[in-house]
Design an enzyme around this catalytic site. Structure first.
Site, mmCIF file in Angstrom:
data_model
loop_
_atom_site.group_PDB
_atom_site.id
_atom_site.type_symbol
_atom_site.label_atom_id
_atom_site.label_comp_id
_atom_site.label_asym_id
_atom_site.label_seq_id
_atom_site.Cartn_x
_atom_site.Cartn_y
_atom_site.Cartn_z
ATOM 1 N N LYS A 102 0.857 -1.186 0.000
ATOM 2 C CA LYS A 102 0.000 0.000 0.000
ATOM 3 C C LYS A 102 0.885 1.225 0.000
ATOM 4 O O LYS A 102 2.056 1.156 0.399
ATOM 5 C CB LYS A 102 -0.879 0.026 1.250
ATOM 6 C CG LYS A 102 -2.142 0.819 1.084
ATOM 7 C CD LYS A 102 -3.177 0.022 0.322
ATOM 8 C CE LYS A 102 -4.489 0.745 0.225
ATOM 9 N NZ LYS A 102 -5.559 -0.173 -0.179
HETATM 10 P P1 NAD Z 1 -13.326 7.594 -2.973
HETATM 11 O O1 NAD Z 1 -12.305 8.652 -2.792
HETATM 12 O O2 NAD Z 1 -13.847 7.269 -4.333
HETATM 13 O O3 NAD Z 1 -14.630 7.936 -2.072
HETATM 14 C C1 NAD Z 1 -14.541 8.183 -0.693
HETATM 15 C C2 NAD Z 1 -15.914 8.641 -0.200
HETATM 16 O O4 NAD Z 1 -15.849 8.779 1.222
HETATM 17 C C3 NAD Z 1 -16.338 9.998 -0.743
HETATM 18 O O5 NAD Z 1 -17.757 10.012 -0.940
HETATM 19 C C4 NAD Z 1 -15.991 10.954 0.404
HETATM 20 O O6 NAD Z 1 -16.760 12.142 0.416
HETATM 21 C C5 NAD Z 1 -16.328 10.068 1.580
HETATM 22 N N1 NAD Z 1 -15.702 10.484 2.833
HETATM 23 C C6 NAD Z 1 -14.424 10.901 3.024
HETATM 24 N N2 NAD Z 1 -14.260 11.264 4.314
HETATM 25 C C7 NAD Z 1 -15.450 11.036 4.926
HETATM 26 C C8 NAD Z 1 -15.925 11.221 6.243
HETATM 27 N N3 NAD Z 1 -15.127 11.700 7.205
HETATM 28 N N4 NAD Z 1 -17.206 10.897 6.516
HETATM 29 C C9 NAD Z 1 -18.033 10.410 5.560
HETATM 30 N N5 NAD Z 1 -17.637 10.219 4.289
HETATM 31 C C10 NAD Z 1 -16.376 10.543 3.993
HETATM 32 O O7 NAD Z 1 -12.725 6.297 -2.255
HETATM 33 P P2 NAD Z 1 -13.075 4.765 -2.539
HETATM 34 O O8 NAD Z 1 -12.160 4.251 -3.580
HETATM 35 O O9 NAD Z 1 -14.552 4.610 -2.673
HETATM 36 O O10 NAD Z 1 -12.582 4.112 -1.171
HETATM 37 C C11 NAD Z 1 -13.411 4.114 -0.002
HETATM 38 C C12 NAD Z 1 -12.871 3.086 0.985
HETATM 39 O O11 NAD Z 1 -12.882 1.800 0.364
HETATM 40 C C13 NAD Z 1 -11.434 3.310 1.456
HETATM 41 O O12 NAD Z 1 -11.328 2.882 2.798
HETATM 42 C C14 NAD Z 1 -10.627 2.404 0.552
HETATM 43 O O13 NAD Z 1 -9.402 2.024 1.142
HETATM 44 C C15 NAD Z 1 -11.576 1.229 0.430
HETATM 45 N N6 NAD Z 1 -11.352 0.374 -0.751
HETATM 46 C C16 NAD Z 1 -11.390 0.893 -2.017
HETATM 47 C C17 NAD Z 1 -11.208 0.047 -3.112
HETATM 48 C C18 NAD Z 1 -11.316 0.526 -4.535
HETATM 49 O O14 NAD Z 1 -11.265 -0.309 -5.452
HETATM 50 N N7 NAD Z 1 -11.486 1.825 -4.778
HETATM 51 C C19 NAD Z 1 -10.954 -1.312 -2.903
HETATM 52 C C20 NAD Z 1 -10.939 -1.808 -1.604
HETATM 53 C C21 NAD Z 1 -11.155 -0.943 -0.544
#
Ligand code: NAD
Length: 409
Positions: A102
């Site tokens: 990561k």
């Molecule tokens: P992203 O940046 O596309 O979206 C993040 C979302 O969370 C946004 O809507 C943002 O406004 C919201 N957010 C941020 N801070 C916040 C808070 N304090 N309270 C409420 N909402 C808040 O990110 P993503 O890719 O959707 O990733 C989200 C989570 O999923 C992360 O923990 C990431 O590690 C995990 N994840 C992502 C993937 C992937 O393929 N993108 C895969 C596995 C895990």
């Protein structure tokens, strides 16, 4: 407690059942390599922007290191270490031939211009190009990064190593990305919800769902669940939340977010706080934003009947104990959000073969892998009377430990 300590706490809960020696425990939890680089770019204003970039490579006993890159102000070495470790266990739970890594840059991408983001990404790639590669370490998108960022990394990397799209996954489809990768994590979360409800004789149709985070993971999970008949009654993002007990029109909300960049102000729901969303009285609660959202007090106040972790590391160990004591089942991150890395694996395979799969094949193969892994972990948890998180770590540690033992030191 910090992110790496939390990951190791969960590791230890399962490792105790496997009777590992101290040396093997140390071998399995210690990251293989940690890289920290200074990333200096020229900002649009002409002044310099100073950032720090990280890449932690945790374990590669089962295949090349694999894991996302996060652009967020809170990125630091401890967070990268904790998330890299989770990737090792995640790739093992769903049995894809990768290890765990990561990284990221401590920046706020929401206030950077597109040009600044591109310069930052290229500079970071220049600094880490010798430790990444298709058979070394394969980054992917995470919070604050997307397909465009992956395209810049691929292009910058190609200046050192020639055409090699398999160096990153989550690329644009027009530039060797896999069809179905963008929605893969959300699709996987929706499958985990479906299977979990199924094991308790319930269905997605008619269930109520609250989602924290409406980015890549949260929005696609909500979309798939709504399509299967779930009522999405509450959604939050970084700016606040919205609620509608009759169900939110997810497609309309996605259009609203595409133009305004937040869920607030959506006409088909009334505003509420982020906390109201987390404490909604729903069948399924999906944290899909930051890590560490459930502490002890929040876990005691949660009213959801089940939690499916879309985000990485949303639950601190003391909150996990509360959920277990309250009998609220948690489908852990290393299983529930593994859809992204599964389709990243398919993208890597397609890039190595210079061959493109159609969407139906990607979705079919992803569903098969997710469903198999889900029932494998659910069955271990029933048989050994363990929470699903401990069962998932148990399966993962056994696989990674076996790979080390067979390869030899
Ligand atoms: P992203 O940046 O596309 O979206 C993040 C979302 O969370 C946004 O809507 C943002 O406004 C919201 N957010 C941020 N801070 C916040 C808070 N304090 N309270 C409420 N909402 C808040 O990110 P993503 O890719 O959707 O990733 C989200 C989570 O999923 C992360 O923990 C990431 O590690 C995990 N994840 C992502 C993937 C992937 O393929 N993108 C895969 C596995 C895990």
């Amino acid at each position: 407690m910090q992110a790496f300590e939390a990951a190791n706490h969960y590791f230890d809960q399962a490792a105790r059942l496997l009777d590992l020696s101290d040396n093997i425990r140390t071998l399995l939890i210690t990251p293989d390599r940690e890289v920290r680089v200074e990333v200096v770019i020229e900002m649009d204003s002409g002044r310099l922007g100073n950032f720090l970039g990280y890449r932690v490579q945790h374990d590669n006993s089962r295949g090349p290191f694999k894991g996302g890159l996060r652009y967020h102000p809170a990125v630091d070495d401890d967070e990268a270490r904790g998330l890299a470790s989770l990737m090792t266990w995640k790739t093992a739970v769903v049995d894809v031939p990768f290890g765990g890594a990561k990284g990221g840059v401590n920046c706020d991408p929401t206030i950077l211009s597109k040009g600044e983001l591109e310069r930052l990404t290229r500079r970071f790639t220049q600094k880490i190009h010798d430790v990444i590669g298709p058979v070394k370490d394969i980054p992917a998108p995470d919070m604050g990064t997307d397909a465009q960022v992956m395209a810049w990394i691929m292009n910058e990397y190609s200046k050192y190593s020639g055409f090699n799209p398999a160096v990153v996954t989550g690329k644009p489809v027009e530039l060797h990305g896999s069809i179905g990768r963008e929605s893969a994590t959300g699709f996987g979360v929706a499958l985990a919800v479906r299977e979990m409800l199924g094991r308790t004789k319930r269905t997605v149709g008619g269930s109520t769902v609250a989602v924290q985070g409406f980015g890549n993971v949260g929005s696609h999970a909500a979309r798939f669940l709504a399509k299967d008949g779930a009522r999405i009654v509450a959604v939050a993002d970084a700016h606040g939340g919205i609620q509608n007990p009759d169900g939110i029109d997810v497609e309309a909300l996605a259009s609203h977010v595409a133009s305004t960049r937040k869920v607030g102000g959506f006409e088909g729901a009334r505003p509420c706080s982020n906390e109201d969303v987390l404490l909604s009285d729903v069948d399924v609660l999906i944290p899909a934003a930051l890590g560490g959202v459930f502490d002890k007090a929040t876990a005691e106040a949660v009213r959801a009947r089940m939690i499916v972790e879309g985000a990485n590391g949303p639950t601190w160990p003391e909150a996990d104990d509360v959920f277990n004591a309250r009998g609220i089942p948690v489908v852990p991150d290393i299983l529930a959000n593994a859809g992204g890395v599964i389709v990243s694996y398919f993208e890597w395979v397609q890039n190595l073969q210079n061959f493109r799969w159609p969407l139906e094949q990607v979705r079919r193969e992803q569903e098969q892998k997710m469903v198999d892994a889900f029932h494998d972990i659910f069955d271990i948890s029933e048989r050994m009377k363990l929470p699903m998180r401990t069962a998932a770590f148990y399966r993962a540690i056994a696989r990674v430990g076996r790979a080390h033992a067979l390869a030899g030191i």
